[in-house]
Design a protein around this motif. Structure first.
Motif, PDB file in Angstrom:
ATOM      1  N   UNK B 190      67.049 114.216  -0.231  1.00  0.00           N
ATOM      2  CA  UNK B 190      66.350 113.221   0.594  1.00  0.00           C
ATOM      3  C   UNK B 190      64.929 113.710   0.895  1.00  0.00           C
ATOM      4  N   UNK B 191      64.205 112.939   1.739  1.00  0.00           N
ATOM      5  CA  UNK B 191      62.804 113.264   2.053  1.00  0.00           C
ATOM      6  C   UNK B 191      62.656 114.687   2.626  1.00  0.00           C
ATOM      7  N   UNK B 192      63.537 115.024   3.563  1.00  0.00           N
ATOM      8  CA  UNK B 192      63.418 116.323   4.237  1.00  0.00           C
ATOM      9  C   UNK B 192      63.727 117.466   3.277  1.00  0.00           C
ATOM     10  N   UNK B 193      64.746 117.246   2.391  1.00  0.00           N
ATOM     11  CA  UNK B 193      65.042 118.281   1.402  1.00  0.00           C
ATOM     12  C   UNK B 193      63.807 118.553   0.548  1.00  0.00           C
ATOM     13  N   UNK B 194      63.164 117.442   0.126  1.00  0.00           N
ATOM     14  CA  UNK B 194      61.984 117.589  -0.748  1.00  0.00           C
ATOM     15  C   UNK B 194      60.864 118.324   0.001  1.00  0.00           C
ATOM     16  N   UNK B 195      60.722 117.953   1.287  1.00  0.00           N
ATOM     17  CA  UNK B 195      59.643 118.561   2.077  1.00  0.00           C
ATOM     18  C   UNK B 195      59.859 120.065   2.272  1.00  0.00           C
ATOM     19  N   UNK B 196      61.066 120.410   2.720  1.00  0.00           N
ATOM     20  CA  UNK B 196      61.292 121.814   3.082  1.00  0.00           C
ATOM     21  C   UNK B 196      61.666 122.698   1.893  1.00  0.00           C
ATOM     22  N   UNK B 197      62.210 122.096   0.832  1.00  0.00           N
ATOM     23  CA  UNK B 197      62.655 122.934  -0.283  1.00  0.00           C
ATOM     24  C   UNK B 197      61.705 122.918  -1.476  1.00  0.00           C
ATOM     25  N   UNK B 198      60.817 121.906  -1.531  1.00  0.00           N
ATOM     26  CA  UNK B 198      59.864 121.883  -2.661  1.00  0.00           C
ATOM     27  C   UNK B 198      58.416 121.977  -2.152  1.00  0.00           C
TER      28      UNK B 198
END
Lengths: 443, 284
Positions: B190-198
């Motif tokens: 999701x958006x947060x995964x993309x933000x914090x992990x990428x």
């Protein structure tokens, strides 16, 4: 669309660069001046006029008093050059805020100006950088200066004079005539008690929307508080032997009185940040009723009706008012500040220029332009003939007291005094603590 | 040898305009200096003694630390958010990017003077607005006490720091390949995964460099404080840059001012070392 935006951005940047460069070449604006001027200070670097190899060149570093200063001085220099072939005058006018740093840089580089209007002679005398006035000023001109003005420039250690008085101003109490009329006060208050009564009346009448009294404790004018509230209570900056008396009882009582006005909500809200210039604007907009400021104030706001009085005093301790006179000096650097001794011809040229500059007919025009007061008796006489209203201040000036600027640590002590005054207005120190701290910090 | 020839103009400029003034400041800091600013005697610590005796010295150092950490810290958070927004495709993106750059293109002195006017108790735009909206009954004295004045100056500092930071971070964001996000979406991120992990891990080198560069820049900032309060009230709102100017030109203490420059030089050198290390880490 993107291309247009990119072009716009590029244009903006080029323009900002361009303005920055242009500024560097011509003028830089600075904060309003600390001494005796109102208009925005400007620093202008003059192109040196072409001088032939045999010309004698006099470098004159002068301060900007108003927009009229530079055109006037340029004209004086041009007239002098026309009347004295073979002598050129390089004029550089700098705003008050920057003039001492400019002079410091020039002195440090061994390129001091020949004539310098600004700062205090006491900073240069210990290094032996200044001419004794009697060696560089004609006897006639020396005799023409008010003796008390020359005395004010006397060095404390050797008793000699190293700067001539360039011009002067006095402080007075200005009262807003419109406010006074509305409230029903007829005359400017003379004593502290009368000031308190007037403040109370004004505050009640306007329900606190008009400041009754103005206090400037900023780095611009904070040092005047001893003059306004100390002298008027029998105190002062120094005793007869030039020892600082910052925390004497009379000063403490004066400061306590000023703080009382502030605490009662009768003054401007922020004395540590609001300069005299800010308050003069408030006064002109009928938002302030009384302000002690310099004698050029009416000239700056000719449409504002004012009543003029003397600085109020504490009649319990004094029988009359004490006026603060402020004098700007003109000093002449000798060879040791310029990397080589001046030739006798050059010294003669400087002497000639000073005589030319202080010639009453010419000099008085300068005083009228700036709303300031002459330091020569011939200038005062001429001013009385053509501008009697302005000349009326000369009588006040005759009885005025001056700052003890001939003390070498004057600037340091005044900076400490102002910082401690601001502590007082912030409520962190009492008046006594602020003045005791200042006295204790004197090295 | 050729390399040195090409480097020569740059080296000469550095020696003339960086190294020599620095050496001169060293000499001044350890010399007795007359009120006329003439060097009298080398080999004294009295300038440092005078400096450390000043009761506001500790306050000045503390202010500088608060000033730097607050401006850089808050600006970096806001800049990351702004950069993320400006990296998205939306109508009028180019316009918004341009608008953001404008405060940066304006002279700092002009911005500061404008803010001084906005915050003025009597004439200020802020009080006028709040009074008109009926949110306040009496004009507020924003610059009257040190805490309020310093807070407002930090706000101004943040406003002028954000544009440069955002653009540095935006260029970092643009260098992140779309492939990562596509792969992540396929894996159900999701958006947060993309933000914090990428995004943030890949943006880290840009963030590091931005922080170190801005720490140096904000630490040395002079115009805002000098224009808005000039250290008042009671020298409580000075930072190192404005206090050393005050020492030299208000108190006539050129030696102490040079000594403070040296203190500031040492602090900044530590940051320079951190910067070099960050750079070298990235290269290896």
């Amino acid at each position: 669309m993107k291309k247009v935006l990119a072009l716009f951005l590029a244009l903006m940047m080029v323009l900002s660069l361009f303005t920055a460069c242009a500024k560097q070449e011509t003028t830089t604006t600075a904060e309003p001046t600390p001494a005796e001027t109102e208009t925005e200070a400007e620093q202008t670097t003059e192109e040196a006029p072409a001088a032939s190899g045999e010309d004698i060149v006099i470098n004159f570093l002068g301060a900007q008093y108003s927009d009229k200063t530079e055109p006037y001085l340029k004209q004086v220099c041009a007239d002098f050059e026309a009347a004295n072939p073979g002598i050129k005058v390089n004029l550089e006018i700098v705003g008050w805020d920057n003039i001492s740093s400019r002079a410091t840089a020039l002195v440090g580089a061994g390129q001091a100006p020949d004539i310098y209007n600004g700062g205090s002679a006491s900073e240069y005398v210990p290094d032996g950088l200044l001419y004794n006035v009697k060696d560089i000023v004609s006897e006639e001109l020396q005799a023409d200066f008010y003796p008390s003005f020359l005395d004010n420039n006397r060095d404390i250690d050797d008793g000699e004079v190293y700067a001539v008085p360039y011009l002067a101003s006095v402080r007075a109490l200005y009262c807003n005539a419109k406010i006074f009329k509305e409230v029903g006060i007829e005359n400017p208050p003379k004593t502290w008690t009368e000031v308190e009564e007037a403040c109370q009346k004004i505050n009640d009448f306007y329900n606190g929307d008009v400041y009754a009294w103005g206090i400037d404790a900023t780095t611009t004018e904070g040092q005047t508080m001893v003059a306004y509230y100390g002298w008027s209570n029998g105190g002062g900056y120094v005793d007869d032997d030039f020892n600082y008396t910052i925390n004497c009882d009379a000063n403490v009582e004066g400061y306590e009185w000023a703080y009382k006005l502030y605490e009662n909500g009768w003054t401007n809200k922020n004395p540590s940040m609001e300069t005299r210039d800010d308050m003069q604007k408030l006064f002109a907009e009928n938002k302030m009723a009384m302000l002690v400021t310099a004698c050029f104030f009416p000239a700056l706001y000719p449409d504002t009706e004012m009543l003029i009085g003397e600085i109020p005093y504490n009649d319990a301790n004094c029988s009359s008012s004490s006026t603060l006179g402020v004098q700007d000096g003109l000093m002449m650097f000798n060879g040791s500040a310029k990397g080589g001794e001046d030739s006798p011809e050059k010294k003669e040229a400087i002497k000639k220029f000073l005589d030319f500059f202080f010639d009453a007919d010419r000099y008085v025009q300068f005083m009228i332009n700036e709303g300031l007061l002459p330091s020569t008796q011939s200038g005062a006489k001429r001013l009385a003939e053509i501008a009697p209203e302005q000349a009326a201040y000369i009588d006040i000036l005759a009885g005025a007291k001056f700052y003890a600027r001939n003390l070498v640590d004057w600037r340091d002590v005044m900076a400490n005094l102002i910082a401690n005054e601001q502590e007082m207005f912030a409520g962190n120190m009492t008046a006594k603590e602020a003045l005791d701290a200042t006295q204790a910090e004197i090295g | 040898m050729d390399a040195y020839l090409w480097l020569a103009p740059c080296l000469i400029l550095l020696i003339l305009f960086v190294l020599m003034p620095v050496l001169e400041v060293f000499r001044m800091a350890f010399s007795k200096i007359s009120p006329a600013n003439l060097l009298k005697e080398f080999g004294t610590l009295e300038n440092f003694q005078y400096l450390f005796r000043q009761k506001v010295f500790g306050r000045v150092i503390l202010n500088t630390a608060i000033w730097t950490v607050a401006i850089v810290g808050i600006s970096i958070v806001l800049s990351i958010i702004l950069a993320l927004v400006l990296n998205e495709k939306f109508k009028g993106r180019a316009f918004h990017r341009t608008v953001l750059l404008l405060p940066w293109a304006t002279s700092l002195l002009i911005t500061s003077a404008a803010w001084k006017y906005i915050l003025n108790t009597e004439y200020g735009a802020l009080n006028a607005l709040l009074l008109k909206l009926g949110l306040i009954k009496k004009a507020i004295n924003y610059l009257g006490d040190p805490v309020s004045a310093f807070t407002w100056m930090i706000i101004v500092g943040i406003v002028v720091t954000i544009p440069f930071m955002t653009f540095t971070l935006l260029s970092g964001l643009q260098s992140i390949s779309e492939d990562y996000y596509e792969a992540a979406v396929i894996d159900g991120a999701n958006f947060w995964d993309k933000l914090f992990k990428i995004t943030l891990p890949l943006l880290r080198p840009s963030i590091n460099v931005t922080i170190v560069l801005n720490v140096i820049y904000v630490f040395n900032s002079f115009a805002i404080v000098n224009t808005i309060t000039a250290g008042a009230p009671a020298n409580q709102t000075h930072t190192i840059s404005t206090y050393l100017y005050y020492l030299a030109f208000n108190k006539n203490k050129y030696g102490a001012s040079a000594a403070l420059s040296l203190v500031s030089f040492v602090i900044l050198s530590i940051f320079a070392v951190i910067y070099m290390k960050t750079q070298m880490k990235e290269e290896t």
